[in-house]
Design a protein around this motif. Structure first.
Motif, PDB file in Angstrom:
ATOM      1  N   ARG A 140      -7.339  -2.722   9.634  1.00  0.00           N
ATOM      2  CA  ARG A 140      -6.362  -3.805   9.702  1.00  0.00           C
ATOM      3  C   ARG A 140      -6.888  -5.076   9.044  1.00  0.00           C
ATOM      4  O   ARG A 140      -6.105  -5.914   8.579  1.00  0.00           O
ATOM      5  N   ASP A 141      -8.216  -5.234   9.004  1.00  0.00           N
ATOM      6  CA  ASP A 141      -8.787  -6.447   8.423  1.00  0.00           C
ATOM      7  C   ASP A 141      -8.605  -6.516   6.914  1.00  0.00           C
ATOM      8  O   ASP A 141      -8.821  -7.572   6.312  1.00  0.00           O
ATOM      9  N   PHE A 142      -8.237  -5.407   6.283  1.00  0.00           N
ATOM     10  CA  PHE A 142      -8.019  -5.411   4.843  1.00  0.00           C
ATOM     11  C   PHE A 142      -6.643  -5.977   4.482  1.00  0.00           C
ATOM     12  O   PHE A 142      -6.364  -6.182   3.304  1.00  0.00           O
ATOM     13  N   PHE A 143      -5.794  -6.200   5.476  1.00  0.00           N
ATOM     14  CA  PHE A 143      -4.450  -6.704   5.222  1.00  0.00           C
ATOM     15  C   PHE A 143      -4.368  -8.170   5.619  1.00  0.00           C
ATOM     16  O   PHE A 143      -4.984  -8.594   6.593  1.00  0.00           O
ATOM     17  N   ALA A 144      -3.593  -8.932   4.858  1.00  0.00           N
ATOM     18  CA  ALA A 144      -3.422 -10.351   5.159  1.00  0.00           C
ATOM     19  C   ALA A 144      -2.172 -10.859   4.459  1.00  0.00           C
ATOM     20  O   ALA A 144      -1.821 -10.397   3.364  1.00  0.00           O
ATOM     21  N   SER A 145      -1.487 -11.784   5.119  1.00  0.00           N
ATOM     22  CA  SER A 145      -0.345 -12.434   4.489  1.00  0.00           C
ATOM     23  C   SER A 145      -0.845 -13.439   3.458  1.00  0.00           C
ATOM     24  O   SER A 145      -2.026 -13.811   3.449  1.00  0.00           O
ATOM     25  N   GLY A 146       0.049 -13.889   2.601  1.00  0.00           N
ATOM     26  CA  GLY A 146      -0.374 -14.761   1.505  1.00  0.00           C
ATOM     27  C   GLY A 146       0.481 -16.008   1.380  1.00  0.00           C
ATOM     28  O   GLY A 146       1.609 -16.069   1.864  1.00  0.00           O
ATOM     29  N   ILE A 147      -0.082 -17.006   0.741  1.00  0.00           N
ATOM     30  CA  ILE A 147       0.609 -18.259   0.436  1.00  0.00           C
ATOM     31  C   ILE A 147       0.417 -18.537  -1.049  1.00  0.00           C
ATOM     32  O   ILE A 147      -0.694 -18.396  -1.583  1.00  0.00           O
ATOM     33  N   VAL A 204       0.833  -1.201   0.000  1.00  0.00           N
ATOM     34  CA  VAL A 204       0.000   0.000   0.000  1.00  0.00           C
ATOM     35  C   VAL A 204       0.865   1.248   0.000  1.00  0.00           C
ATOM     36  O   VAL A 204       0.573   2.230  -0.704  1.00  0.00           O
ATOM     37  N   ALA A 205       1.948   1.242   0.790  1.00  0.00           N
ATOM     38  CA  ALA A 205       2.832   2.408   0.837  1.00  0.00           C
ATOM     39  C   ALA A 205       3.447   2.690  -0.528  1.00  0.00           C
ATOM     40  O   ALA A 205       3.549   3.848  -0.949  1.00  0.00           O
ATOM     41  N   ALA A 206       3.857   1.631  -1.240  1.00  0.00           N
ATOM     42  CA  ALA A 206       4.421   1.830  -2.571  1.00  0.00           C
ATOM     43  C   ALA A 206       3.368   2.326  -3.559  1.00  0.00           C
ATOM     44  O   ALA A 206       3.672   3.121  -4.457  1.00  0.00           O
ATOM     45  N   SER A 237       1.058   2.511   8.416  1.00  0.00           N
ATOM     46  CA  SER A 237       0.770   1.801   9.660  1.00  0.00           C
ATOM     47  C   SER A 237       0.050   2.718  10.650  1.00  0.00           C
ATOM     48  O   SER A 237      -0.906   2.297  11.321  1.00  0.00           O
ATOM     49  N   ARG A 238       0.489   3.975  10.755  1.00  0.00           N
ATOM     50  CA  ARG A 238      -0.187   4.920  11.648  1.00  0.00           C
ATOM     51  C   ARG A 238      -1.595   5.231  11.148  1.00  0.00           C
ATOM     52  O   ARG A 238      -2.514   5.433  11.936  1.00  0.00           O
TER      53      ARG A 238
END
Length: 476
Positions: A399-406, A369-371, A381-382
């Motif tokens: 925060r629920d919009f973010f998730a790690s991936g596999i 998102v930052a990029a 993050s803030r």
């Protein structure tokens, strides 16, 4: 070694007071932001609420005070005009700003109904019962030892030791008072194990209820082995027919194994105010700051005009306060712009999540998102910390919009949240008599194109508070 002086050139970031304030305001949720602004208005005479600004003394328009308030970015105002935002059908939020007007009745959180605890509820019933002072003392000790789920797990020896009456109560005396408490509401409270809890509740059921007598026997004799026995095992152990066993088991399922959970405190984090609102108009997801995210502030014109006529020391004080007020207004505007940038990026990346739920959540990180929006990762993050957004799917934490991936077998990626939902779906569809092990779940996910290890399945299952396969065994 002889000391000497040496000059060098270098670059480093210096956090100015203005930058520190901008970062501080960015990480505050709406409720804390309102308190921060209210404190600033109280301490800075150059700040004032826009609606409380002093009226002009004359009809000269040039002398009339003009609000200096942070406005939403131009593109958001264009969206609002294009989509008739004011008529958005209930998606309007007005957060209190601590202005202390005549209609204010204190903080909204303080006006919320406070639910009583289980111990308060039981103590209230204890004092209404016709017990002797000694029994009331024993009853108070018993209620204090009852846990939040309604069970009494402390032995009678600990309860007697905590009382110190003269003479000390015996187990029979404590048990007699406990029987009185077990008749309180909710039914089953004060039980020492599951069998006793179910027996207490069955005792309140009418005697002619179908399956009651058999349910009492099952609760007393087979409750610990019931998940493994099932209906055939109950019939074999108690010598009853299949229909009778199913009727008794249906009655047991209607009881509450955790009676204390019916009463309790309201969670401390149940009151939130969204910072942004997301709606869908003409097939397009739109985002806008919720009303109250940018409180209407103004520069106090009377104090501002006093700077020209004040003495040197007073003028310096007022100029300093004026600069602080302008910094605050500018930083509030920057906070709103940053929030909108982040939320709109989340909309672009997670539109499937908004439409179909957690199963469609894509892997997304703060760095991505930052990029995308050209900001530092710490700034993003803030911006998402303790922030909520109102959507057609409810109020969701950013925060629920973010998730790690596999990585999946097809070359794509599946988020950890989506995999958890897949595991939950497999467990809900399993045979309760033969639940799937973590290895079987991993094989099913691999067949679906999501290769995960058994340990990963176990970690996700525990994160969802789902028991292992031997704990999920249930009767038909």
């Amino acid at each position: 070694m002889k000391p000497r002086l040496q000059t060098s050139l270098g670059q480093h970031l210096v956090l100015t007071p203005q930058l520190r304030q901008a970062l501080h305001l960015l990480q505050l949720p709406v409720i804390e932001l309102e308190a921060e602004i209210a404190a600033a208005v109280e301490s800075n005479p150059l700040l004032d609420w826009a609606e409380d600004a002093p009226a002009a003394a004359t009809d000269d328009k040039e002398d009339a005070p003009e609000p200096v308030a942070p406005e939403a970015p131009a593109d958001s105002r264009e969206w609002e005009a294009a989509s008739d935002w004011p008529d958005s059908g209930g998606f309007e939020y007005t957060a209190g700003s601590g202005r202390g007007g005549e209609d204010d009745e204190g903080d909204a959180a303080s006006r919320m109904a406070q639910s009583e605890t289980l111990h308060d509820h039981l103590a209230w019933q204890l004092h209404l019962s016709h017990l002797s002072p000694r029994d009331l003392q024993i009853g108070a000790a018993l209620i204090d030892a009852i846990e939040d789920d309604g069970y009494l797990r402390a032995p009678f020896s600990e309860i007697a030791a905590a009382l110190h009456p003269d003479p000390a109560p015996g187990d029979d005396e404590i048990l007699a008072v406990l029987r009185q408490i077990q008749r309180f509401d909710p039914v089953g409270v004060g039980a020492r194990d599951l069998a006793e809890c179910l027996a207490i509740q069955l005792d309140t059921v009418a005697a002619d209820t179908p399956g009651r007598e058999l349910a009492v026997r099952i609760a007393a004799e087979l409750i610990d082995r019931l998940p493994r026995l099932g209906v055939p095992g109950v019939c074999e152990q108690l010598g009853c027919s299949t229909a009778e066993a199913e009727t008794a088991l249906a009655l047991l399922r209607s009881l509450d194994p955790r009676p204390g959970s019916q009463i309790g405190d309201v969670p401390s984090d149940n009151y939130v105010v969204p910072d942004c609102v997301i709606v869908r108009r003409n097939g397009v997801w739109l985002a806008m700051l919720a009303n109250g995210s940018l409180p209407r502030l103004t520069i106090h014109q009377a104090y501002q005009r006093m700077i020209q006529h004040a003495s040197g020391e007073d003028a310096g004080y007022l100029r300093g306060r004026l600069q602080e007020a302008r910094w605050l207004l500018k930083n509030l505007e920057a906070r709103g712009e940053t929030l909108l940038k982040v939320v709109r990026c989340l909309i672009r990346e997670q539109s499937g999540f908004l439409e179909f739920g957690a199963r469609a959540l894509r892997p997304l990180t703060l760095r991505a998102v930052a990029a995308e929006i050209g900001m530092h990762e710490s700034t993003v993050s803030r911006a998402v910390a303790r922030k909520y957004v109102h959507t057609p799917r409810g109020t969701i934490a950013l925060r629920d919009f973010f998730a790690s991936g596999i990585e999946t077998g097809g070359g794509g990626e599946a988020s950890s949240v989506a995999i958890q939902q897949m595991i939950r779906g497999l467990i809900e569809a399993e045979d309760p008599r033969k639940p799937l092990s973590d290895a079987r779940l991993a094989e099913s996910l691999k067949a679906s194109g999501v290769p995960v290890a058994r340990r990963t399945v176990a970690k996700y299952r525990e994160a969802m508070h789902i028991g292992a396969s031997h704990e999920r065994i249930r009767i038909n």
